[in-house]
Scaffold this active site. Sequence first.
Site, PDB file in Angstrom:
ATOM      1  N   TYR A 146      83.356 132.014  64.647  1.00  0.00           N
ATOM      2  CA  TYR A 146      83.242 133.468  64.513  1.00  0.00           C
ATOM      3  C   TYR A 146      84.585 134.151  64.755  1.00  0.00           C
ATOM      4  O   TYR A 146      84.960 135.070  64.022  1.00  0.00           O
ATOM      5  CB  TYR A 146      82.183 134.013  65.471  1.00  0.00           C
ATOM      6  CG  TYR A 146      80.787 133.532  65.150  1.00  0.00           C
ATOM      7  CD1 TYR A 146      80.328 133.432  63.838  1.00  0.00           C
ATOM      8  CD2 TYR A 146      79.915 133.166  66.160  1.00  0.00           C
ATOM      9  CE1 TYR A 146      79.047 132.989  63.549  1.00  0.00           C
ATOM     10  CE2 TYR A 146      78.624 132.731  65.887  1.00  0.00           C
ATOM     11  CZ  TYR A 146      78.199 132.640  64.575  1.00  0.00           C
ATOM     12  OH  TYR A 146      76.935 132.208  64.293  1.00  0.00           O
TER      13      TYR A 146
ATOM     14  N   GLY B 260      79.497 122.778  55.101  1.00  0.00           N
ATOM     15  CA  GLY B 260      79.836 124.099  54.569  1.00  0.00           C
ATOM     16  C   GLY B 260      78.625 124.994  54.393  1.00  0.00           C
ATOM     17  O   GLY B 260      78.764 126.159  54.011  1.00  0.00           O
TER      18      GLY B 260
ATOM     19  N   GLU C  60      69.896 137.531  63.341  1.00  0.00           N
ATOM     20  CA  GLU C  60      69.095 136.949  64.419  1.00  0.00           C
ATOM     21  C   GLU C  60      69.390 135.468  64.603  1.00  0.00           C
ATOM     22  O   GLU C  60      69.616 135.014  65.708  1.00  0.00           O
ATOM     23  CB  GLU C  60      67.597 137.163  64.137  1.00  0.00           C
ATOM     24  CG  GLU C  60      66.680 136.607  65.189  1.00  0.00           C
ATOM     25  CD  GLU C  60      66.777 137.315  66.540  1.00  0.00           C
ATOM     26  OE1 GLU C  60      66.365 136.700  67.543  1.00  0.00           O
ATOM     27  OE2 GLU C  60      67.272 138.456  66.607  1.00  0.00           O
TER      28      GLU C  60
ATOM     29  N   VAL D 253      71.630 125.367  60.551  1.00  0.00           N
ATOM     30  CA  VAL D 253      71.688 124.315  59.534  1.00  0.00           C
ATOM     31  C   VAL D 253      71.132 123.047  60.176  1.00  0.00           C
ATOM     32  O   VAL D 253      71.423 122.761  61.342  1.00  0.00           O
ATOM     33  CB  VAL D 253      73.146 124.091  59.056  1.00  0.00           C
ATOM     34  CG1 VAL D 253      73.231 122.900  58.108  1.00  0.00           C
ATOM     35  CG2 VAL D 253      73.676 125.356  58.383  1.00  0.00           C
TER      36      VAL D 253
ATOM     37  N   GLU E 128      69.207 125.042  71.522  1.00  0.00           N
ATOM     38  CA  GLU E 128      69.514 126.012  72.572  1.00  0.00           C
ATOM     39  C   GLU E 128      68.773 125.704  73.878  1.00  0.00           C
ATOM     40  O   GLU E 128      68.735 126.527  74.784  1.00  0.00           O
ATOM     41  CB  GLU E 128      69.209 127.432  72.083  1.00  0.00           C
ATOM     42  CG  GLU E 128      70.154 127.851  70.971  1.00  0.00           C
ATOM     43  CD  GLU E 128      69.937 129.267  70.476  1.00  0.00           C
ATOM     44  OE1 GLU E 128      68.929 129.920  70.848  1.00  0.00           O
ATOM     45  OE2 GLU E 128      70.780 129.735  69.695  1.00  0.00           O
TER      46      GLU E 128
ATOM     47  N   ASN F 162      78.333 127.616  73.360  1.00  0.00           N
ATOM     48  CA  ASN F 162      78.409 127.145  71.970  1.00  0.00           C
ATOM     49  C   ASN F 162      79.828 127.382  71.436  1.00  0.00           C
ATOM     50  O   ASN F 162      80.058 128.216  70.563  1.00  0.00           O
ATOM     51  CB  ASN F 162      77.353 127.850  71.120  1.00  0.00           C
ATOM     52  CG  ASN F 162      77.182 127.209  69.762  1.00  0.00           C
ATOM     53  OD1 ASN F 162      77.983 126.371  69.345  1.00  0.00           O
ATOM     54  ND2 ASN F 162      76.141 127.608  69.055  1.00  0.00           N
TER      55      ASN F 162
ATOM     56  N   GLY G  70      78.508 120.702  59.076  1.00  0.00           N
ATOM     57  CA  GLY G  70      79.818 120.240  58.636  1.00  0.00           C
ATOM     58  C   GLY G  70      79.940 120.142  57.123  1.00  0.00           C
ATOM     59  O   GLY G  70      80.987 119.763  56.613  1.00  0.00           O
TER      60      GLY G  70
END
Length: 157
Positions: free
Chosen positions: A129, A93, A81, A85, A25, A122, A91
């Site tokens: 989402y 899962g 929050e 990964v 980020e 992002n 990628g």
Amino acid sequence: MIIRKGVKTDMPAVLALIKELAAFEKEPEAVVVTVDELLRDGFGDNPLFHTFVAERNGEVIGMALFYYRYSTWKGKTIHLEDLIVKEQFRGTGAGSALYREVIKFASEQKVRRVEWVVLDWNTPAIRFYEKSGATILNDWRTVQMDEKGMTQFTIDL
């Protein structure tokens, strides 16, 4: 890969993932929380947060950290929050599995809403989402006040 509830011994790996997310980020220096704070705040009599971890061959490769909130409109809710990964395992899962576990937990706890924030740049996360059925609210702004701001505000009172 297994998804399980995070335990005390996972906290060094959780902190490493938090730092990886901060770097992703573009704020690598922003993380000030320590393993000791994670242990204190997540595993006392009244834990301030909960975690699920994704584990592969004994290695924590991802985590979701969330906590309860209370909405004056909805009642008990959960705030997700962070969900992260490790880069080399994206990628696979793992992120989807962690996300499903949080949503399943929320449903079992009978909360009325799960909420989180996502950076506007992002786009892979936003698409994920939206595909999952989540609603991206464009008319709300996240507001924060850091320690410096709180100190100055109280001085000015």
